[in-house]
Design a protein around this motif. Structure first.
Motif, PDB file in Angstrom:
ATOM      1  N   ALA A 125       0.835  -1.208   0.000  1.00 21.54           N
ATOM      2  CA  ALA A 125       0.000   0.000   0.000  1.00 21.54           C
ATOM      3  C   ALA A 125       0.866   1.252   0.000  1.00 21.54           C
ATOM      4  O   ALA A 125       0.576   2.229   0.681  1.00 21.54           O
ATOM      5  N   LEU A 126       1.950   1.206  -0.773  1.00 16.65           N
ATOM      6  CA  LEU A 126       2.851   2.348  -0.899  1.00 16.65           C
ATOM      7  C   LEU A 126       2.633   2.987  -2.269  1.00 16.65           C
ATOM      8  O   LEU A 126       2.612   2.295  -3.287  1.00 16.65           O
ATOM      9  N   TYR A 127       2.486   4.299  -2.278  1.00 16.22           N
ATOM     10  CA  TYR A 127       2.225   5.043  -3.509  1.00 16.22           C
ATOM     11  C   TYR A 127       3.384   6.001  -3.762  1.00 16.22           C
ATOM     12  O   TYR A 127       3.962   6.541  -2.814  1.00 16.22           O
ATOM     13  N   ALA A 128       3.710   6.220  -5.027  1.00 18.62           N
ATOM     14  CA  ALA A 128       4.801   7.138  -5.352  1.00 18.62           C
ATOM     15  C   ALA A 128       4.341   8.158  -6.385  1.00 18.62           C
ATOM     16  O   ALA A 128       3.730   7.797  -7.399  1.00 18.62           O
ATOM     17  N   ASP A 129       4.620   9.411  -6.113  1.00 21.02           N
ATOM     18  CA  ASP A 129       4.307  10.489  -7.053  1.00 21.02           C
ATOM     19  C   ASP A 129       5.240  10.364  -8.255  1.00 21.02           C
ATOM     20  O   ASP A 129       6.460  10.326  -8.099  1.00 21.02           O
ATOM     21  N   PRO A 130       4.711  10.284  -9.480  1.00 25.58           N
ATOM     22  CA  PRO A 130       5.573  10.083 -10.653  1.00 25.58           C
ATOM     23  C   PRO A 130       6.488  11.263 -10.961  1.00 25.58           C
ATOM     24  O   PRO A 130       7.523  11.087 -11.610  1.00 25.58           O
ATOM     25  N   ASP A 131       6.144  12.447 -10.483  1.00 24.70           N
ATOM     26  CA  ASP A 131       6.966  13.623 -10.764  1.00 24.70           C
ATOM     27  C   ASP A 131       8.066  13.815  -9.719  1.00 24.70           C
ATOM     28  O   ASP A 131       9.240  13.988 -10.056  1.00 24.70           O
ATOM     29  N   THR A 132       7.693  13.767  -8.450  1.00 26.52           N
ATOM     30  CA  THR A 132       8.667  14.007  -7.374  1.00 26.52           C
ATOM     31  C   THR A 132       9.268  12.722  -6.822  1.00 26.52           C
ATOM     32  O   THR A 132      10.274  12.764  -6.119  1.00 26.52           O
TER      33      THR A 132
END
Length: 392
Positions: A125-132
């Motif tokens: 359940a880990l999400y990553a911002d594609p820009d930062t």
């Protein structure tokens, strides 16, 4: 200080940047396995994207950007974008409305945390911002990942009741990522083990083969047996088969043979072809896979006497399976290709033998001798033929 995702190769793909741009600012985050595996420094295979946009909007925006898509699971909010470097599943944020342990009815959500709450384990359940590349963690997944702890989100029993397959998924993730088994998760899996009977056999078979295909699943498989889980999905496996699995894995290591889930499943089954094939059918494996299980179950003490003869008669794949289960090495196959029997029935007919059972018998006898002599050349086969014909 916020945790950021390492700038792995996949995060720099132009096709993914174009996909993010098509969805619009703030409407995309990488999620699940790609984020988890990148943080661990392991290879990434599949890339999943979460978005607050509804599926129809996702399709429209991708079309406007010239990106092809397939509505692979609209009922659950999933659209697959066909992009260079590997397709990406884009799924609308959602939360479960109702579940029966096999399937869920979902409602689309607008909050990232709601979507995270319906996932199985904190490390997924880990999400990553594609820009930062900033990582968003709502349930302590980063700490669990660092500690190599596989932990259910919220109440383990509730998560399992939502989807019974999570029992097997827990052990698969534990075998792959975990250090110590989580006591609460173990109790929940043991108490609810019988719920696995309600699942489709295909799902169980897929999960079991994936677990067995990991580098060393033996300790985890032993634990599933101690907890009464293995007996539900594979009642044919007892303590003797658990020992056989451990011995097989050691033989694979010693011979530098790649792990193979189906071979290891064969080791967990008694050496009885009828039982092995019936298990394969029960797990909805392919005809070829069932045949391989059955062939492996024909193993016997004579397999090591002539490995090449075994490979010729049973096939190289089955021979490797049986030899490794016997703890033998595979040196007999180094620099050796499976030969073709050089004699045909027509050659026997040309010597005056009428077509029919006699030709088949002579051909079989010559082939047996050819195998016993170690697959000699055509000149020797001709000599064997002449000798046999002289005896007729």
């Amino acid at each position: 200080m916020a945790k950021t995702l390492p700038a792995a190769e996949w995060t720099k793909r132009p096709a993914l940047a174009a996909l993010v741009a098509a969805l619009g600012n703030g409407n995309a985050r990488w999620v699940g396995g790609a984020v988890r595996d990148t943080l661990l420094g392991t290879p990434v295979s599949d890339i999943d994207c979460a978005t607050p946009l509804l599926p129809e909007e996702v399709i429209a925006r991708l079309k406007d950007a010239g990106i092809r898509s397939v509505p692979t699971g609209l009922a659950h909010g999933t659209v697959t974008a066909l992009v260079e470097g590997g397709n990406v599943e884009i799924t609308t944020l959602r939360h479960d409305v109702s579940t029966d342990g096999r399937r869920a009815t979902v409602k689309f959500a607008s909050e990232w945390k709601d979507d995270a709450a319906r996932r199985d384990f904190t490390i997924n359940a880990l999400y990553a911002d594609p820009d930062t590349l900033e990582v968003h963690d709502y349930f302590g997944g980063l700490a669990d990942l660092e500690a190599r702890t596989v932990r259910f989100i919220g109440d383990a029993r509730e998560r399992i009741r939502e989807d019974h397959l999570r029992i097997l998924r827990y052990f698969r993730f534990q075998a792959r990522f975990g250090a110590d088994l989580d006591e609460e998760a173990e109790k929940a899996c043991s108490e609810l083990a019988e719920t696995l009977e309600a699942l489709s056999r295909e799902r169980v078979g897929w999960e079991l083969l994936n677990l067995l295909g990991l580098p060393d699943p033996a300790p985890t498989i032993n634990r599933t047996h101690e907890l009464g889980v293995l007996q539900v999905v594979l009642p044919e496996s007892g303590k003797r088969e658990l020992v056989k699995l451990a011995e097989l894995i050691e033989a694979e290591r010693r011979t530098r043979t790649a792990p193979d889930g189906l071979r290891r499943l064969a080791a967990l089954l008694p050496a009885l072809p009828t039982i092995a094939i019936s298990v394969g059918k029960r797990l909805r494996l392919s005809r070829q896979q069932c045949g391989r299980l059955g062939c492996a179950a024909e193993r016997n003490d004579q397999d090591q006497a002539d490995p090449r003869a075994l490979a010729y008669r049973a096939g190289i794949e089955c021979a490797v399976d049986r030899l490794l289960m016997a703890g033998a090495d595979l040196s007999a196959f180094e620099g050796w290709d499976l030969p073709d029997f050089p004699l045909k029935g027509g050659a026997i007919v040309q010597h005056g033998i009428k077509p029919g059972p006699q030709v088949a018998r002579i051909l079989s006898e010559i082939e047996d001798q050819w195998i016993a002599e170690g697959f000699p050349d055509n000149l020797r086969v001709s000599a064997i033929l002449e000798s046999k014909l002289a005896q007729e």
